[in-house]
Design an enzyme around this catalytic site. Structure first.
Site: not given
Ligand code: GKR
Ligand code: MG
Length: 447
Positions: A216, A343
């Protein structure tokens, strides 16, 4: 939702109802512990809301579903539960119409177009809200139907084409603990630099056997995130790597990162927001771009695919409207030669079981699916789902093949009841303000 679990029960009119008739629906909102994982908007809250759906039938089966549990989802779930009670679990094609009828005019559903914390999955609209609610019911109906028929959910979707589904390690920059001692402690420690990310990846690999790794991004300057990916590439040569800054970068920054990482990335996920910007980046790099932000509904497919904006779509049965809609998405992707992956957002084992059942039915799934599950140490199941070599076996047991642990469900629901409202709606920017009072959700592109 006022207080405790919502229980909708049908009357028993003249004549015995069919075994597939829904006699009761329980909706149980829960708060699940979540570690301090960082993203472009801020940091995960110590507790995240989820909704557990239980659909009981006249034949004595109870099916399980799970979806987002923020207030706006709960507000839509209640009337849909009422409308579904008395119908059959097999009546799935009626769900979108029922959801439109019951959720259409609710205040939550009319907040269309607004970009919220859900901005991590693109603009949040009334349609997406409704579909995310509907998906929890669809999964619960399929689970109940499968239990009645003695068939796994994948059989109801046409049967599995694989016996295991690969998942990817989901790496996050993170703090050792939530600010102010909030939340549940864990022993992962902080990961705020490339060695920390590599250590996290090694631990995921050692525990779960993951073979691909997603980081991320959108947390630090792109150079720091490039360095983290380079460190992963050195530690895990040849393994599929992905980077996802949730649209935090401009087109020139996206192109710079793509250029510097093109030899090591499997794909770059949502480097920039909007289909137009993704298309521009895609036209100037041969690194595949993936998305769970600019293609999140069927209506968004045409523009993105015809402009060549993405080569992989990360489906998510929650916001595409269920497992059958996910298969429809897969068919459209196949038609256009676009790859499919999955996702994930903070979720429990019911959703993971549902993801695995549908992923098992999709031909040509060449990319390991995302899952946050390893970060969730709490669950509502009697047994946690366990990865072997980074994959989950596809259950052939009736329904989803998982069982609810009522004590665990009650404990997580008790936490939701006890909460004063601080955590009932996920807001990563608000959670960040506990550490940095001046924090406002960054405008994108941030870099
Ligand atoms: O859990 O911080 C998180 C992610 O950023 C998530 O909210 C996203 O929706 O994992 C997700 C993504 O692939 O964009
Ligand atoms: Mg994403």
């Amino acid at each position: 939702m006022d207080g405790s679990r919502l229980h909708t029960q049908t009357g028993w009119g003249a004549g015995a109802p069919a075994p597939t008739t829904i006699t009761a629906i329980h909706l149980t909102p829960v708060l699940v512990a979540d570690p301090p994982l960082l993203n472009v908007q801020g940091v995960h809250q110590p507790y995240t809301p989820r909704l557990i759906v239980e659909v009981t039938t006249a034949g004595g089966a109870t099916g399980l579903g799970e979806t987002y549990g923020d207030t706006k989802y709960l507000d839509l779930a209640r009337p849909l539960a009422d409308a579904l009670t008395g119908r059959r679990v097999t009546d799935l094609n009626a769900l979108p119409r029922l959801a439109a009828e019951t959720c259409g005019d609710s205040p939550a559903a009319t907040e269309a177009g607004e970009v919220t914390a859900g901005g991590l999955r693109g603009a949040q609209t009334a349609d997406k809200l409704r579909l995310s609610v509907l998906s929890g019911f669809e999964v619960a109906c399929l689970d109940a139907w499968g239990r009645l028929a003695g068939l796994p959910v994948h059989a109801l979707l046409g049967g599995r084409v694989r016996d295991r589904v690969d998942y990817s390690a989901y790496l996050f920059h993170r703090w050792a603990a939530h600010p102010g001692g909030r939340g549940e402690p864990d022993d992962w420690g902080a990961a705020l630099d490339p060695p920390g990310i590599v250590a996290q990846a090694r631990r995921f690999r050692d525990i779960h056997g993951f073979r691909s790794f997603k980081l991320k991004g959108g947390v630090f300057e792109p150079a720091a995130e490039i360095a983290a990916i380079r460190a992963l590439a050195a530690a895990f040569p040849g393994r599929p790597l992905r980077l996802d800054p949730n649209g935090a970068w401009s087109v020139p920054t996206s192109l710079k990162v793509a250029h510097q990482l093109r030899d090591v990335l499997e794909y770059l996920e949502d480097p920039t927001s909007t289909t137009a910007h993704m298309a521009e980046v895609a036209s100037r790099t041969d690194l595949p771009l993936a998305t769970n932000m600019c293609v999140t509904t069927f209506a968004e497919i045409r523009e993105a695919f015809t402009r060549g904006a993405v080569r992989i779509v990360l489906g998510d049965h929650h916001y595409w409207g269920g497992l059958r809609a996910t298969r429809e998405l897969a068919a459209v992707c196949r038609t256009f030669g676009v790859g499919l992956s999955m996702h994930s957002n903070t979720h429990l084992g019911i959703s993971l079981a549902a993801m695995t059942q549908v992923a098992a039915t999709v031909p040509g799934l060449r990319h390991a699916c995302d899952t946050h599950y390893p970060w969730q140490t709490e669950d509502v199941l009697t047994e946690r789902l366990a990865f072997t070599d980074g994959a989950l076996p596809v259950s052939d047991a009736p329904g989803l093949g998982v069982a609810l642990d009522r004590e665990r469900l009650a404990a997580l629901h008790a936490r939701w009841l006890a909460d004063d409202g601080t955590y009932r709606d996920r807001d990563d920017a608000a959670a960040m303000r506990a550490a940095d009072p001046g924090w406002v959700t960054p405008r994108v592109p941030r870099w």
